[in-house]
Write a protein that holds these residues in place. Sequence first.
Motif, PDB file in Angstrom:
ATOM      1  N   LEU A 172       0.738   3.614   8.686  1.00 16.82           N
ATOM      2  CA  LEU A 172       1.431   3.778   9.957  1.00 16.82           C
ATOM      3  C   LEU A 172       2.569   2.772  10.033  1.00 16.82           C
ATOM      4  O   LEU A 172       2.391   1.593   9.721  1.00 16.82           O
ATOM      5  N   GLU A 173       3.740   3.268  10.436  1.00 16.13           N
ATOM      6  CA  GLU A 173       4.912   2.407  10.604  1.00 16.13           C
ATOM      7  C   GLU A 173       5.385   2.457  12.055  1.00 16.13           C
ATOM      8  O   GLU A 173       5.577   3.544  12.611  1.00 16.13           O
ATOM      9  N   ILE A 174       5.571   1.300  12.645  1.00 15.52           N
ATOM     10  CA  ILE A 174       6.121   1.174  13.992  1.00 15.52           C
ATOM     11  C   ILE A 174       7.634   1.054  13.864  1.00 15.52           C
ATOM     12  O   ILE A 174       8.147   0.186  13.148  1.00 15.52           O
ATOM     13  N   ARG A 216      -2.926  -2.405  16.329  1.00 15.81           N
ATOM     14  CA  ARG A 216      -3.915  -2.975  15.400  1.00 15.81           C
ATOM     15  C   ARG A 216      -5.343  -2.787  15.901  1.00 15.81           C
ATOM     16  O   ARG A 216      -6.267  -2.630  15.102  1.00 15.81           O
ATOM     17  N   LYS A 217      -5.530  -2.790  17.204  1.00 12.44           N
ATOM     18  CA  LYS A 217      -6.878  -2.636  17.756  1.00 12.44           C
ATOM     19  C   LYS A 217      -7.483  -1.272  17.456  1.00 12.44           C
ATOM     20  O   LYS A 217      -8.708  -1.136  17.411  1.00 12.44           O
ATOM     21  N   VAL A 218      -6.640  -0.261  17.284  1.00 12.67           N
ATOM     22  CA  VAL A 218      -7.161   1.097  17.091  1.00 12.67           C
ATOM     23  C   VAL A 218      -6.861   1.659  15.705  1.00 12.67           C
ATOM     24  O   VAL A 218      -7.347   2.736  15.357  1.00 12.67           O
ATOM     25  N   TRP A 219      -6.051   0.963  14.917  1.00 14.34           N
ATOM     26  CA  TRP A 219      -5.743   1.404  13.550  1.00 14.34           C
ATOM     27  C   TRP A 219      -6.784   0.817  12.604  1.00 14.34           C
ATOM     28  O   TRP A 219      -7.104  -0.367  12.708  1.00 14.34           O
ATOM     29  N   PRO A 224      -2.934   0.138   5.679  1.00 13.09           N
ATOM     30  CA  PRO A 224      -1.718  -0.653   5.888  1.00 13.09           C
ATOM     31  C   PRO A 224      -1.007  -0.302   7.189  1.00 13.09           C
ATOM     32  O   PRO A 224      -0.951   0.852   7.605  1.00 13.09           O
ATOM     33  N   LEU A 225      -0.443  -1.338   7.796  1.00 14.08           N
ATOM     34  CA  LEU A 225       0.355  -1.209   9.011  1.00 14.08           C
ATOM     35  C   LEU A 225       1.723  -1.817   8.732  1.00 14.08           C
ATOM     36  O   LEU A 225       1.824  -2.935   8.218  1.00 14.08           O
ATOM     37  N   CYS A 226       2.772  -1.073   9.061  1.00 20.59           N
ATOM     38  CA  CYS A 226       4.135  -1.477   8.731  1.00 20.59           C
ATOM     39  C   CYS A 226       5.010  -1.490   9.981  1.00 20.59           C
ATOM     40  O   CYS A 226       4.699  -0.840  10.973  1.00 20.59           O
ATOM     41  N   VAL A 227       6.123  -2.196   9.874  1.00 16.41           N
ATOM     42  CA  VAL A 227       7.150  -2.191  10.917  1.00 16.41           C
ATOM     43  C   VAL A 227       8.499  -2.015  10.241  1.00 16.41           C
ATOM     44  O   VAL A 227       8.779  -2.654   9.223  1.00 16.41           O
ATOM     45  N   ARG A 228       9.324  -1.122  10.791  1.00 16.83           N
ATOM     46  CA  ARG A 228      10.706  -1.005  10.314  1.00 16.83           C
ATOM     47  C   ARG A 228      11.607  -1.753  11.286  1.00 16.83           C
ATOM     48  O   ARG A 228      11.502  -1.576  12.500  1.00 16.83           O
ATOM     49  N   ILE A 229      12.486  -2.594  10.746  1.00 12.70           N
ATOM     50  CA  ILE A 229      13.448  -3.319  11.570  1.00 12.70           C
ATOM     51  C   ILE A 229      14.869  -3.077  11.057  1.00 12.70           C
ATOM     52  O   ILE A 229      15.074  -2.703   9.903  1.00 12.70           O
ATOM     53  N   ARG A 254       0.546 -11.682  12.506  1.00 14.62           N
ATOM     54  CA  ARG A 254      -0.140 -10.740  13.398  1.00 14.62           C
ATOM     55  C   ARG A 254      -0.738  -9.569  12.640  1.00 14.62           C
ATOM     56  O   ARG A 254      -1.187  -8.593  13.230  1.00 14.62           O
ATOM     57  N   GLY A 255      -0.719  -9.630  11.304  1.00 13.78           N
ATOM     58  CA  GLY A 255      -1.415  -8.629  10.520  1.00 13.78           C
ATOM     59  C   GLY A 255      -0.594  -7.469  10.014  1.00 13.78           C
ATOM     60  O   GLY A 255      -1.145  -6.475   9.523  1.00 13.78           O
ATOM     61  N   ILE A 256       0.743  -7.556  10.113  1.00  9.36           N
ATOM     62  CA  ILE A 256       1.579  -6.496   9.549  1.00  9.36           C
ATOM     63  C   ILE A 256       1.640  -6.686   8.032  1.00  9.36           C
ATOM     64  O   ILE A 256       1.860  -7.783   7.532  1.00  9.36           O
TER      65      ILE A 256
END
Length: 353
Positions: A172-174, A216-219, A224-229, A254-256
């Motif tokens: 998942l990517e935010i 993060r609480k529900v994933w 893997p958890l990602c963020v695009r900036i 924060r766990g990304i």
Amino acid sequence: MLFSTYELKSLTLKNRIVMSPMCQYTAKDGFANDWHLVHLGSRAVGGAAVILQEATAVSPEGRITPNDLGLWQDEHISKLQQITTFIEEQGAIPGIQLAHAGRKASTSAQKDQKGKFLKPAEGGWPIVAPSAIPQRADSGIPEVLDKKGIEKIITDFSTATQRAVKAGYKILEIHAAHGYLLHEFLSPLSNLRTDEYGGNFENRIRLLTEVVDAVRKVWPPELPLCVRISATDWANEGWDWSQSVRLANVLYERGIDVLDVSSGGLIHTAPIPVNYGYQLPFASQIKKESSIKIATVGLITDAVQAETILVNGNADLIVMGRELLRDPYFPLHASQKLQASIPWPLPYKDVEP
């Protein structure tokens, strides 16, 4: 290295090639259809390790256009399950990018009117942002989000994440780039707030970190958890690479797991010097000054170019967009160029070079 496996949390990527999220503007009421199945599925057949689905709106008002994909209701899940199942059957990993368009919402997807702001009478809807600053002179003036509105944004990301789990996504990517809502909060050019969500760096990143914490609480923690900036706004006094480095370290704590480094999108007139690999210096700098894994994107079009990026240690993953539109089988062709032996899909064995 481009065709070496890569461990990411509990997943093993078969190579380092990730298909970038690219809006198709073919959905209706947020629902995926057979175009998305074929579009995403063909790139999985073509050998990419990860297929990241286009920006998928967490709410109806969070869509860029009326034709965006959505995940704001359970009814959206069924077709997406078909897509993720097919992707996995090809040995690829299905991923999804969750997004809210903010002040860039309610625009036309029609080719001759691309980006035109839609008024309610034209099928548009009210738009929101951190401050009442329009994207362009001909755009609508957004409503300033109050605390209740901000809480809804966070909840929308959380509930959409839960649906993404049910739909079978493994990454998942935010989306906090390209001038959309979370980026609008990050940049001092679009965020003129004086409350706890504006002003200094810590306040401007607050909404993103709260979204990250809620997701993060529900994933599933093993995925893997990602963020695009956008590493820079390409504008004076805007968001820049030094703030991106600081944010990278905050997100890592924060766990990304992966920071997907792009740029621009906030200021439509920004003078962006587009050329091959033009965003790589930002990705490379952030990688040097943080511990987070880095994905790089931006006019990466050649196998040797991608290999060199990895060999030089400038990034961990190669994210490709338009080149995979031009050639869905780029990974298979690139493996031949680099003399890496990867299997072609069984039905295509008879034509494998």
